[in-house]
Every structure is written in structure tokens, then in C-alpha cells.
Scaffold this motif. Structure first.
Motif, PDB file in Angstrom:
ATOM      1  N   GLY A   9       0.610  -0.910   0.179  1.00 14.93           N
ATOM      2  CA  GLY A   9      -0.141   0.035   0.264  1.00 14.93           C
ATOM      3  C   GLY A   9       1.099   1.414  -0.360  1.00 14.93           C
ATOM      4  N   GLY A  11      -0.307   4.651   0.154  1.00 13.27           N
ATOM      5  CA  GLY A  11      -0.968   5.801  -0.015  1.00 13.27           C
ATOM      6  C   GLY A  11      -0.301   7.177   0.819  1.00 13.27           C
ATOM      7  N   ASN A  12      -1.046   7.894   1.583  1.00  9.99           N
ATOM      8  CA  ASN A  12      -0.759   8.966   1.602  1.00  9.99           C
ATOM      9  C   ASN A  12       0.061   8.831   3.861  1.00  9.99           C
ATOM     10  N   VAL A  71      -2.262  -0.877   4.355  1.00 12.38           N
ATOM     11  CA  VAL A  71      -3.552  -0.423   3.134  1.00 12.38           C
ATOM     12  C   VAL A  71      -4.898   0.028   4.466  1.00 12.38           C
ATOM     13  N   LYS A  72      -6.252   0.113   3.370  1.00 10.55           N
ATOM     14  CA  LYS A  72      -7.649   0.179   3.888  1.00 10.55           C
ATOM     15  C   LYS A  72      -7.859  -0.854   4.904  1.00 10.55           C
ATOM     16  N   PRO A  73      -7.905  -0.152   6.480  1.00 14.53           N
ATOM     17  CA  PRO A  73      -8.470  -1.649   7.038  1.00 14.53           C
ATOM     18  C   PRO A  73      -9.707  -2.502   6.349  1.00 14.53           C
ATOM     19  N   ASN A  74     -10.476  -2.700   5.712  1.00 20.90           N
ATOM     20  CA  ASN A  74     -11.746  -3.282   4.943  1.00 20.90           C
ATOM     21  C   ASN A  74     -10.451  -4.127   4.139  1.00 20.90           C
ATOM     22  N   TYR A  76      -7.276  -5.276   4.748  1.00 20.61           N
ATOM     23  CA  TYR A  76      -6.403  -6.209   5.514  1.00 20.61           C
ATOM     24  C   TYR A  76      -6.544  -8.041   5.273  1.00 20.61           C
ATOM     25  N   THR A  94       2.064  -2.935  11.104  1.00 18.98           N
ATOM     26  CA  THR A  94       0.649  -2.650  10.984  1.00 18.98           C
ATOM     27  C   THR A  94       0.761  -1.180  10.898  1.00 18.98           C
ATOM     28  N   ALA A  96      -3.136   0.203  11.296  1.00 17.90           N
ATOM     29  CA  ALA A  96      -5.018   0.807  10.898  1.00 17.90           C
ATOM     30  C   ALA A  96      -5.276   0.700  12.155  1.00 17.90           C
ATOM     31  N   LYS A  99      -7.484  -2.558  14.056  1.00 20.72           N
ATOM     32  CA  LYS A  99      -7.019  -4.455  13.799  1.00 20.72           C
ATOM     33  C   LYS A  99      -5.989  -4.458  14.889  1.00 20.72           C
ATOM     34  N   SER A 173      -5.791  10.493  14.914  1.00 20.01           N
ATOM     35  CA  SER A 173      -6.507  11.395  14.481  1.00 20.01           C
ATOM     36  C   SER A 173      -6.914  13.047  14.767  1.00 20.01           C
TER      37      SER A 173
END
Length: 273
Positions: A9, A11-12, A71-74, A76, A94, A96, A99, A173
Motif C-alpha cells: 500500500g 497511500g498518504n 492498506v485500508k482496514p477493510n 487488511y 501494522t 490500521a 486491527k 486522529s
């Protein structure tokens, strides 16, 4: 560091980490590998960082000593199931929310080395804050190696996994809340005639400076606040208004909600096992 690191993955968050690692010169670009499904994503990463890229996540695992699942949690579970037979003695990291170490062990095996982490996006400017939680298979040297990676783009702390939800609320967050705070302050300044660029510069620097004072002086934030509030002055008037509007209460509630959501995500993930 004489290690090779891989990212499944790109991404950002992965790019923020990669940039921090390269800028710190901890790991050379030729020892960094990344996979993604999008050719465009991979081309952009290669152009920006000059790292090795591939669409094959298994290749990333085979070529790396430390593998970050970014990667996105969905997805994983799908990604981990695809690579579990080639992990061997390598370290799985990890990033995420939701998870747990237990849920990862259920997929790849409880004999594998796993470090659960929660970084944040200020890693992009070498000011990240990350939490690290290890499973029983991680040696002191393994933890030291992974911590040095996260320290290369900011600061990190090793915490018990039961604190990870609070970490998500406090730093994982929270950059989003701070960005909203800066934007709101700047909006007011713009309404009083300041240019947008200037407003962002003044408010952002004030936030960064205030945070640095907390970290470097070890003075209680309340005491630092009192130092700015002259009797009958402008600052105490603003503070009074914030209190009347429920400023603290809204922040506490927001972070409580964030933490509750993190717990629900973890419980939902565990219930699938």
C-alpha cells in the motif's frame, strides 16, 4: 540501518513515512520497496522517492526485512492472507485502527513477529508521533529497529496495546482537529482584513510554538495559558468566550467519540474471528 523495508500500500500515510525515512537518511531509497494496485500510484511514488515499486505484494515481502501493511482496514485480512506463507521470520508492522495484534495473529499465525503501530500524518514533515505495541515474538533488537524507523520522522513511544485507543484520539486522529482549529482561527482573521496566506502563517506558527512550549518547558498547559492572560486583557476575553461556548467540552467529547469508535472497530474485527 542495514535493513530493507517494504510497504504494502502506498497511500498518504505510507508516503509520509517513506519521505521521513529518506529525508533522515536512515534507509536508502534502493532499500525501500512498495506495492499498490494502481500503476499511477506506483509511478508517482517511484518518481518522487526513487524507490522500488511493484504490483506484487508478495515480492515486497520476499525482498524486505520489515514490512509495513499500509492498506485500508477493510482489505487488511485479504492482503495478510495473500502473504502469510512468505512472511517467515520477518517483522510485520501494522498501522490500521481497529486491527488488534490478536486479529493479525489469527490470520498469519501467532508465531509471527508483529508490531502494531499508530503513526500520524505530520510524519510528512518529520514531526510525526507514533505508538508501538509488540507481540511476544518481537525481540529487543526488533523493537529497537522498528522504533528507529518511526523516530526517523518524528517521535515514538512503546505502549501497552490497551492504550492504543487513547493514542488514536490523542495523536492518530488529532491532526484533523488541529487543522480545523487553524482554519477557524484564520477565517476570523480573514474576516478582519488579513490575507488568507498571512492568516494561515500566523495561526499555524502560533499553534506550533505553543506545542513546543509544552514539550520543552514541562510547564502545565494551564499555567502556560495563565501566563498569556493579562488581567482585563484581550486573551482572557477570548478564553472566557471559548469557555462559554463549551470549547473544552466539545474537544473532550470529540476525542471520547474517536476513542469509542476505535474500540468498536476493534471489537467488530475480533467478532469476525
Amino acid at each position: 540501518m542495514n535493513k530493507k523495508i517494504g510497504f504494502i500500500g502506498c497511500g498518504n500515510m505510507a508516503k509520509a513515512m517513506i519521505k521521513g525515512i529518506i529525508n533522515s537518511k536512515l534507509i536508502r531509497p534502493e532499500n525501500i520497496y512498495a506495492s499498490a494496485l494502481s500503476e499511477n500510484t506506483l509511478n508517482n511514488a517511484k518518481d518522487e522517492f526513487n524507490i522500488n515499486t511493484t504490483k506484487d505484494s508478495r515480492e515486497v515481502v520476499l525482498r524486505s526485512d520489515i514490512i509495513v501493511i499500509a492498506v485500508k482496514p477493510n482489505i487488511y485480512d485479504i492482503v495478510l492472507d495473500n502473504i502469510k506463507d512468505v512472511i517467515d521470520n520477518k517483522i510485520i508492522v501494522t498501522i490500521a485502527a481497529g486491527k488488534t495484534i490478536y486479529s493479525i495473529e489469527n490470520i498469519i499465525g501467532d508465531d509471527k513477529k508483529i508490531i502494531r503501530t499508530m503513526p500520524n500524518t505530520p510524519a510528512l514533515v518529520n514531526e510525526g508521533m507514533s505508538a508501538l505495541c509488540k507481540n511476544k515474538n518481537i525481540s529487543d533488537q526488533d523493537l529497537k529497529d522498528v522504533k528507529s524507523i518511526f523516530d526517523s520522522f518524528g517521535k515514538s513511544e512503546v505502549v501497552d496495546e490497551n492504550l492504543i485507543h487513547a493514542v488514536i484520539g490523542a495523536s492518530g486522529s488529532s491532526p484533523a482537529y488541529v487543522f480545523m482549529f487553524i482554519e477557524a482561527m484564520a477565517d476570523s482573521c480573514v474576516s478582519h482584513g488579513m490575507s488568507r496566506d498571512m492568516a494561515y502563517k500566523f495561526t499555524s506558527q502560533a499553534v506550533m510554538g505553543a506545542a513546543k512550549m509544552v514539550l520543552e518547558t514541562n510547564i502545565h498547559p494551564g499555567e502556560l495559558k495563565d501566563m498569556v492572560c493579562s488581567p482585563g486583557g484581550t486573551t482572557i476575553e477570548a478564553v472566557k468566550s471559548l469557555e462559554e461556548e463549551g470549547f473544552r467540552k466539545s474537544i473532550i467529547k470529540a476525542i471520547d467519540n474517536c476513542i469509542d469508535k476505535s474500540k468498536k472497530m476493534s471489537n467488530a474485527d475480533l467478532s469476525k474471528k
